[in-house]
Write an enzyme that holds these catalytic residues in place. Sequence first.
Site, short mmCIF file in Angstrom:
data_model
loop_
_atom_site.label_atom_id
_atom_site.label_comp_id
_atom_site.label_asym_id
_atom_site.label_seq_id
_atom_site.Cartn_x
_atom_site.Cartn_y
_atom_site.Cartn_z
N HIS A 59 0.91 -1.17 -0.08
CA HIS A 59 -0.14 -0.19 0.10
C HIS A 59 0.80 1.26 -0.04
O HIS A 59 1.95 1.18 0.20
CB HIS A 59 -0.86 0.03 1.12
CG HIS A 59 -2.07 -1.04 1.28
ND1 HIS A 59 -3.12 -0.89 2.00
CD2 HIS A 59 -2.12 -2.29 0.29
CE1 HIS A 59 -3.75 -2.26 1.94
NE2 HIS A 59 -3.22 -2.95 0.95
N GLU A 61 1.24 3.79 1.93
CA GLU A 61 1.76 4.23 3.25
C GLU A 61 3.02 3.29 3.55
O GLU A 61 3.90 3.49 3.99
CB GLU A 61 0.70 4.10 4.40
CG GLU A 61 -0.42 5.02 4.23
CD GLU A 61 -1.55 4.32 3.46
OE1 GLU A 61 -2.65 4.71 3.72
OE2 GLU A 61 -1.55 3.45 2.65
N CYS A 88 -5.68 2.18 5.92
CA CYS A 88 -6.71 0.79 6.20
C CYS A 88 -6.09 0.22 7.65
O CYS A 88 -5.04 0.68 8.12
CB CYS A 88 -6.44 -0.34 5.06
SG CYS A 88 -4.89 -0.84 4.99
N CYS A 91 -2.19 -0.70 7.39
CA CYS A 91 -1.43 0.49 7.20
C CYS A 91 -1.57 1.43 8.73
O CYS A 91 -0.42 1.83 9.04
CB CYS A 91 -1.83 1.59 5.99
SG CYS A 91 -1.53 0.52 4.36
#
Length: 161
Positions: A59, A61, A88, A91
């Site tokens: 992801h 991040e 999410c 993350c």
Amino acid sequence: MLGNFHGLDHARFMVEALIEAEKAGKRGDRAIGAVIVHQNEIVARGSNQIESADSNLIHAEIDAMNKCASFLRKHARECVIYTTVEPCVMCLSTIVMANIRHVVFATEDRYMNMKPFIQSNPYIAKRIHQYLGGIQEERSIELLKKYSPETAEVILHGHRI
């Protein structure tokens, strides 16, 4: 301790995260980007690479944090992570474990619905000092709809359509 969180130009740094999101979208990944800022300087950039790297773990991040992991060991508490979509559960947990205390996002993720998660977990609630959404939200939504329409529907409406 972070200097003046409220004195940072959140819109400017979110534009930089949006640049990363657009790169991801053009590459065929989800149009989500992130930047990490320390003392008003970008120290890392990241973008979603789920499709291009064939990994559900990359992801935006996570990508940004990995790019400056040794820096974060010393300076994470003074950093702000800017991300085009609310983090999410994976993350946000990684952000907390990396000791980043300040999160700024563009678009709320109605599917993940993270605010109740944060509020229900005292450890996470204590570790996140700033959690600010809605910065450059329209541009984030525009990029999601353009490059990742299915993901946009889930994020914006909280369910698969």
